[in-house]
Design a protein around this motif. Structure first.
Motif, PDB file in Angstrom:
ATOM      1  N   LYS A   1       0.838  -1.193   0.000  1.00 52.36           N
ATOM      2  CA  LYS A   1       0.000   0.000   0.000  1.00 52.36           C
ATOM      3  C   LYS A   1       0.880   1.252   0.000  1.00 52.36           C
ATOM      4  CE  LYS A   1      -3.826  -1.981   2.570  1.00 52.36           C
ATOM      5  NZ  LYS A   1      -4.379  -2.152   3.923  1.00 52.36           N
ATOM      6  N   PRO A   2       0.464   2.269  -0.758  1.00 54.99           N
ATOM      7  CA  PRO A   2       1.279   3.496  -0.773  1.00 54.99           C
ATOM      8  C   PRO A   2       1.409   4.117   0.613  1.00 54.99           C
ATOM      9  CG  PRO A   2      -0.737   3.742  -2.120  1.00 54.99           C
ATOM     10  CD  PRO A   2      -0.655   2.314  -1.716  1.00 54.99           C
ATOM     11  N   GLU A   3       0.382   3.940   1.448  1.00 54.23           N
ATOM     12  CA  GLU A   3       0.447   4.556   2.785  1.00 54.23           C
ATOM     13  C   GLU A   3       1.589   3.977   3.615  1.00 54.23           C
ATOM     14  OE1 GLU A   3      -3.254   2.841   2.337  1.00 54.23           O
ATOM     15  OE2 GLU A   3      -2.542   4.068   0.672  1.00 54.23           O
ATOM     16  N   GLU A   4       2.075   2.798   3.231  1.00 52.33           N
ATOM     17  CA  GLU A   4       3.169   2.173   3.994  1.00 52.33           C
ATOM     18  C   GLU A   4       4.541   2.663   3.533  1.00 52.33           C
ATOM     19  OE1 GLU A   4       2.626  -2.026   3.520  1.00 52.33           O
ATOM     20  OE2 GLU A   4       0.747  -2.045   4.638  1.00 52.33           O
ATOM     21  N   CYS A   5       4.524   3.477   2.464  1.00 48.90           N
ATOM     22  CA  CYS A   5       5.802   3.932   1.890  1.00 48.90           C
ATOM     23  C   CYS A   5       6.070   5.384   2.275  1.00 48.90           C
ATOM     24  CB  CYS A   5       5.776   3.817   0.369  1.00 48.90           C
ATOM     25  SG  CYS A   5       5.470   2.140  -0.200  1.00 48.90           S
ATOM     26  N   VAL A   6       7.339   5.700   2.392  1.00 45.15           N
ATOM     27  CA  VAL A   6       7.697   7.100   2.661  1.00 45.15           C
ATOM     28  C   VAL A   6       8.805   7.553   1.724  1.00 45.15           C
ATOM     29  CG1 VAL A   6       6.974   7.280   5.077  1.00 45.15           C
ATOM     30  CG2 VAL A   6       9.223   6.339   4.536  1.00 45.15           C
ATOM     31  N   ALA A   7       8.748   8.824   1.398  1.00 44.51           N
ATOM     32  CA  ALA A   7       9.808   9.410   0.571  1.00 44.51           C
ATOM     33  C   ALA A   7      10.809  10.110   1.485  1.00 44.51           C
ATOM     34  CB  ALA A   7       9.207  10.414  -0.404  1.00 44.51           C
ATOM     35  N   VAL A   8      12.057   9.743   1.340  1.00 42.09           N
ATOM     36  CA  VAL A   8      13.124  10.355   2.131  1.00 42.09           C
ATOM     37  C   VAL A   8      14.342  10.540   1.244  1.00 42.09           C
ATOM     38  CG1 VAL A   8      14.551  10.196   4.210  1.00 42.09           C
ATOM     39  CG2 VAL A   8      12.378   8.968   4.111  1.00 42.09           C
ATOM     40  N   ASP A   9      14.801  11.765   1.174  1.00 44.73           N
ATOM     41  CA  ASP A   9      16.104  12.007   0.576  1.00 44.73           C
ATOM     42  C   ASP A   9      16.301  11.323  -0.782  1.00 44.73           C
ATOM     43  OD1 ASP A   9      18.516  13.228   0.567  1.00 44.73           O
ATOM     44  OD2 ASP A   9      19.559  11.640   1.656  1.00 44.73           O
ATOM     45  N   HIS A  10      15.460  11.653  -1.707  1.00 45.30           N
ATOM     46  CA  HIS A  10      15.608  11.189  -3.095  1.00 45.30           C
ATOM     47  C   HIS A  10      15.321   9.696  -3.275  1.00 45.30           C
ATOM     48  CE1 HIS A  10      17.014  13.911  -6.336  1.00 45.30           C
ATOM     49  NE2 HIS A  10      17.228  12.843  -7.051  1.00 45.30           N
ATOM     50  N   ARG A  11      14.673   9.082  -2.296  1.00 43.21           N
ATOM     51  CA  ARG A  11      14.320   7.663  -2.406  1.00 43.21           C
ATOM     52  C   ARG A  11      12.928   7.469  -1.834  1.00 43.21           C
ATOM     53  NH1 ARG A  11      18.078   4.177   0.998  1.00 43.21           N
ATOM     54  NH2 ARG A  11      17.355   5.752   2.485  1.00 43.21           N
ATOM     55  N   VAL A  12      12.289   6.372  -2.268  1.00 39.75           N
ATOM     56  CA  VAL A  12      11.074   5.936  -1.587  1.00 39.75           C
ATOM     57  C   VAL A  12      11.419   4.645  -0.855  1.00 39.75           C
ATOM     58  CG1 VAL A  12       8.669   5.203  -1.830  1.00 39.75           C
ATOM     59  CG2 VAL A  12       9.579   6.978  -3.341  1.00 39.75           C
ATOM     60  N   THR A  13      11.031   4.600   0.403  1.00 38.77           N
ATOM     61  CA  THR A  13      11.343   3.408   1.193  1.00 38.77           C
ATOM     62  C   THR A  13      10.049   2.764   1.688  1.00 38.77           C
ATOM     63  OG1 THR A  13      11.406   4.544   3.323  1.00 38.77           O
ATOM     64  CG2 THR A  13      13.461   4.504   2.034  1.00 38.77           C
TER      65      THR A  13
ATOM     66  N   PRO B   1       9.428   0.946   4.995  1.00 38.40           N
ATOM     67  CA  PRO B   1      10.115   0.621   6.254  1.00 38.40           C
ATOM     68  C   PRO B   1       9.863  -0.803   6.730  1.00 38.40           C
ATOM     69  CG  PRO B   1       9.097   2.787   6.377  1.00 38.40           C
ATOM     70  CD  PRO B   1       8.630   2.167   5.100  1.00 38.40           C
ATOM     71  N   LYS B   2       8.608  -1.306   6.545  1.00 40.57           N
ATOM     72  CA  LYS B   2       8.284  -2.653   7.036  1.00 40.57           C
ATOM     73  C   LYS B   2       9.228  -3.702   6.460  1.00 40.57           C
ATOM     74  CE  LYS B   2       3.282  -2.682   7.909  1.00 40.57           C
ATOM     75  NZ  LYS B   2       2.031  -3.107   7.280  1.00 40.57           N
ATOM     76  N   SER B   3       9.482  -3.588   5.157  1.00 38.46           N
ATOM     77  CA  SER B   3      10.315  -4.609   4.508  1.00 38.46           C
ATOM     78  C   SER B   3      11.729  -4.098   4.242  1.00 38.46           C
ATOM     79  CB  SER B   3       9.666  -5.022   3.177  1.00 38.46           C
ATOM     80  OG  SER B   3       9.572  -3.891   2.311  1.00 38.46           O
ATOM     81  N   GLN B   4      11.967  -2.901   4.715  1.00 33.11           N
ATOM     82  CA  GLN B   4      13.285  -2.273   4.559  1.00 33.11           C
ATOM     83  C   GLN B   4      13.754  -2.252   3.115  1.00 33.11           C
ATOM     84  OE1 GLN B   4      15.979  -4.108   7.456  1.00 33.11           O
ATOM     85  NE2 GLN B   4      15.322  -2.526   8.880  1.00 33.11           N
ATOM     86  N   ARG B   5      12.801  -2.009   2.216  1.00 31.17           N
ATOM     87  CA  ARG B   5      13.181  -1.871   0.813  1.00 31.17           C
ATOM     88  C   ARG B   5      13.240  -0.390   0.432  1.00 31.17           C
ATOM     89  NH1 ARG B   5       9.075  -6.100  -1.968  1.00 31.17           N
ATOM     90  NH2 ARG B   5       7.807  -5.356  -0.219  1.00 31.17           N
TER      91      ARG B   5
END
Lengths: 747, 158
Positions: free
Chosen positions: A145-157, A159-163
């Motif tokens: 789900k997009p809600e589980e993803c965050v954009a940080v410093d020129h990347r999308v991560t 966190p749950k799966s550390q991808r």
């Protein structure tokens, strides 16, 4: 030149971006929602468009489009830093490209101190929208789900799966996605800002210090000719005869071409002139001296500016309009304990941009391409189109860096000259105005003669203030028979004076223009801030009161300035209320900065002034020293409340620059006309402040959560009255006629 | 044909000997870092070095530069790392940037002949360079910083 078209008033308003409600105190037409998906012609092959302003290449490079013109205010940095922040981009991987003139970007008319005011939210939206697309692209790639993803410093991560995926890796997928609904976008809270509010260095800094930049004068095209143009010394004159045989013999000269201008009103149409085209600038300039031209007379040929201003200072024309009326002015003046009156005069001024007007043009298969230092590239499309007889969309305008502008480069007459000549010789042509051309053929700041009468009560408070102004209107440049200042002009500190005075009347008096009247950094605010602040200062002296305390007292209780019931409908802006509390706070901050009342020695004095313009509030306190009729400005303290700040370092720089710009016009700035022609010619007779005259400058940037206000212009208006009031406080004369150099020598 | 030495390179130009060096640099050699401002030596935007001395290229006939060593902003340093260019960056001096080539060249000529100028000497040396944007306070501060950098070897030299 038959295609040059004179705009009517309504078209002018549209063309100039000057809405009837004005560019200053009384309102701004903010951007409507922009189209976000459009083809961007400037992108390199690998850059993928997420919206009009944001492009990401697979190698991670983010390209942000700067659509406003850079003239030293730092906007090529300021707006992209807002985008980059909401995008969570790494600033080191951000590349800035300058937009062509194109209405897909919305308003590109870089004027009126409104780039951040008008585009702060749009820039955040562009960043947030692109980020949302990158997040959705990553979520789809990972099946989360997009809600589980965050954009940080020129990347999308995730966190749950550390991808994590870099923006470059997501660009292709993101560019295929539909645009997010703007209502669904998430924005940062101010404590999350990484670039907004930070002193990010100018993106062009490294290139500037190496001399590796392209201004309007620097464009070089293959086979290009250099043009130097002799223009009619007075407005409205046409070419009567040209004798050019000697000029044609100068080595390097290729052609000599007439520009049959002289239309009135002049608008943005090139003036009458004769152009020498040569293989280099020097040859063109030398040959131009050998031209023998006679010009036809016009109705402006007898204009003598000093005589006109003297006459207006003695007697105002009866033809007039009352623009504001409060209480009963006659009763107020008659009932006063003490009466006072004064006449304040500001002359015409010229922008004196370090880089003079310059443009390069060539005709192409489909139209015309122009490279120019212009503030208004879309207007340039229209004006150039008129000059060469094509449609605006056939004109491609490349905006170079502007070697300062101050409003002069909003008027693209010089770009039209280059295009007209390029068409005439069927070769690329570069037009560079000489300094003399720029000083003598400008769009001048309007002179102003203001008559003030006041009445004081037994406590020394002003209870009545009658203000009358004679000054040519900008509208005279665009429409015939315009002799009265417009709402957007008297709204710059004249019809919306903030003082709590029960009986007030303000009127405008018929004043024909005899030259092209333009707008110059802070425009009529210069004249009005000088008149109003000077008069308040004189009242304080008459009342025997401290001028700063008197200013605070006269501003009165905290409230919003609202002149709607006093005949000036435009004197209220619900979105940006004109706040007396902020006005007084600016004064309090400058008071604290100086430690007012500061101790002074014989011959020294401090003056203070405060002014609201372009939605911002500025107070200035200035110290002068007078010795043997020679005045030196030693210290200027300036406090600015412009609401929230995007780049504090550039705001500081604008205040430093405003002080020095203001001192030039106050101390030594004057354009005068004799026989319809400008008397001055270059920096020897139209001097600017130099480094040894530069005072100690102390800037206070007031922390504020208010909406953004303007920055480029509002620092200028309070400078002049702070200086002249300081001169009076130092025991010098009360200077009511600018520049100061008419009465004192300048140290 | 005139033979010139510009930024260490030999260049040949076909120019009227009276043509100001400025237009030779800009129009004939496409060295556009040197700017036109006034054409009369009043503003300093066109400042270059001739044999290490600051001169106004707009008022110097090119013939007068033949045989001399000309340095323009493009040749002030190899990588844009002259102490003054570093100080200009540190103090974020430029606004529009147009006059800054000339400002830097005037400042470089000053430091070359006087590595530790006083504030008055800085103002005197820079008085021929106009900045319409009003970057004077930062120009002065940056020159002081660069002067400090330059004199470090002498101070710390053992």
């Amino acid at each position: 030149m038959a295609n040059f078209k004179v705009v009517n008033r309504r078209e002018f308003l549209k063309l100039s971006g000057l809405s009837a409600v004005g560019i200053s105190a009384t309102g701004l037409a903010l951007q409507a929602s922009l189209p976000v998906h459009a083809e961007w012609t400037g992108a390199s092959g690998s850059a993928l468009s997420l919206n009009v302003f944001v492009h990401i290449a697979t190698d991670d490079q983010v390209t942000i489009v700067a659509h406003r013109s850079e003239m030293g205010q730092g906007i090529r940095t300021g707006l992209p830093q807002i985008v980059a922040d909401e995008l969570d981009a790494d600033w080191n991987k951000v590349n800035i490209v300058q937009a062509l003139g194109d209405k897909q970007y919305g308003d590109q008319n870089t004027d009126g101190s409104r780039s951040v005011v008008g585009f702060y939210h749009t820039m955040r939206e562009m960043g947030a929208s692109a980020k949302a697309m990158l997040i959705l692209a990553a979520a789809q790639a990972w099946g989360v789900k997009p809600e589980e993803c965050v954009a940080v410093d020129h990347r999308v991560t995730h966190p749950k799966s550390q991808r994590a995926l870099r923006y470059g890796e997501l660009a292709e997928r993101a560019a295929q996605l539909p645009l997010p609904d703007p209502k669904t976008l998430k924005y940062k809270s101010p404590d999350q800002f990484k670039y907004i509010g930070k002193p990010v260095p100018m993106v062009d800094l490294a290139d500037i210090v190496r001399g590796d930049t392209t201004y309007g004068v620097d464009v070089v095209l293959p086979d290009m000719l250099h043009a130097s143009i002799e223009r009619c010394p007075w407005l409205g004159g046409k070419i009567q005869s040209v004798e050019d045989s000697a000029a044609r013999k100068v080595p390097g000269v290729v052609d000599i071409i007439r520009l049959d201008g002289g239309v009135e009103p002049p608008a943005f149409v090139p003036l009458s002139g004769v152009a020498v085209l040569a293989t280099n600038t020097w040859s063109a300039q030398q040959a131009r001296k050998k031209l023998n031209i006679t010009w036809t007379n016009s109705g402006h040929q007898n204009f003598d500016s000093e005589a006109s201003m003297r006459a207006l200072a003695t007697q105002l024309p009866a033809a007039s309009k009352i623009v504001r009326s409060r209480g009963d002015i006659a009763k107020g003046l008659n009932g006063a304990q003490q009466k006072m009156s004064a006449v304040y005069t500001v002359p015409h001024l010229e922008h004196a941009t370090m880089e003079p007007p310059a443009a390069t043009a060539r005709m192409t298969e489909n139209g015309c391409e122009v490279w120019a230092c212009v503030q208004a590239p879309q207007r340039t499309q229209q004006v150039v189109a008129g000059a060469v007889g094509i449609k605006p969309e056939q004109v491609k305008v490349n905006v170079t860096l502007l070697g300062s502008a101050f409003g002069r480069k909003s008027k693209p007459d010089f770009a039209a000259e280059a295009a007209f000549l390029a068409k005439a010789v069927n070769r690329p042509v570069k037009v560079i105005w000489s300094r003399e051309d720029a000083v003598r053929h400008g769009y001048y700041h309007a002179f102003s003669v203001q008559h003030f009468s006041g009445g004081l009560d037994q406590k020394g408070q002003l209870i009545a203030l009658k203000a009358q102004v004679a000054s040519p209107t900008i509208m005279s440049t665009f429409a015939p028979d315009q002799v009265y200042l417009q709402d957007f002009e008297v709204g710059q500190g004249f019809a919306n004076m903030p003082y709590d005075i029960p009986h007030q009347q303000a009127s405008v008096h018929a004043t024909p223009a005899h030259t092209r009247i333009g707008w110059l950094r802070s425009v009529y605010n210069i004249n009005h801030a000088f008149g109003v602040n000077s008069f308040i200062d004189e009242a304080a002296h008459l009342a025997g009161q401290d001028p700063l305390a008197y200013q605070l007292a006269m501003l009165g209780a905290d409230r919003v300035v609202d002149t709607r019931n006093e005949g000036f409908e435009k004197g209220y802006n619900p979105e940006y209320p004109y706040s007396i509390a902020r006005m007084k706070n600016a004064l309090q901050r400058v008071k604290a900065s100086v430690g007012w009342p500061a101790k002074v020695k014989q011959g020294e004095g401090w003056g203070v002034a405060v002014h609201h313009s372009f939605l911002s509030y500025v107070a200035v306190a200035t110290k002068v020293v007078i010795e043997n009729n020679r005045v030196r400005v030693t210290d200027v303290h300036i406090a600015l409340d412009c609401g929230q700040v995007v780049n504090p370092d550039r705001v500081h720089a604008q205040m430093e620059g405003a002080v020095i710009f203001g001192l030039s016009l106050t101390l030594m700035g004057e354009i005068s006309f004799e026989d319809g022609a400008v008397v001055q010619s270059n920096f020897d007779d139209y001097p600017l402040l130099r480094i040894q005259q530069s005072p100690n400058i102390v800037v206070t940037l007031i922390d504020s959560n208010e909406k953004h206000g303007g920055v480029g212009e509002p620092g200028v208006p309070p400078i002049a009255p702070s200086v002249t009031s300081a001169i009076a406080a130092a025991g010098g004369p009360r200077i009511r006629t600018l520049p100061v150099s008419k009465q004192l020598s300048i140290g | 044909m005139l033979q010139l030495t510009i930024n260490g390179e030999s260049r040949t130009v076909d120019a009227d000997p009276n043509m100001p060096l400025l237009w030779v640099l800009r129009d004939l050699l496409q060295l556009t870092g040197t700017k036109y401002g006034c054409g009369k030596g009043l503003c300093g935007a066109c400042t270059v070095h001739l044999n290490g001395t600051a001169v106004r290229a707009c008022s110097l006939p090119v013939a007068a530069a033949v045989g001399g060593k000309i340095t323009t902003i493009e040749g002030l340093s190899v990588n844009g790392d002259h102490p003054l260019q570093r100080a200009w960056t540190e103090h974020k001096v430029p606004q529009c940037g147009y006059c800054q080539s000339g400002q830097l060249m005037s400042a470089a000529a000053l430091l070359a002949r006087n590595p530790t100028p006083s504030a008055a000497q800085i103002r005197d040396a820079m008085s021929g360079n106009i900045c319409r944007c009003g970057t004077y306070p930062r120009i002065e501060a940056a020159i002081k910083t660069a002067a400090g950098v330059q004199i470090q070897p002498a101070q710390g030299g053992k």
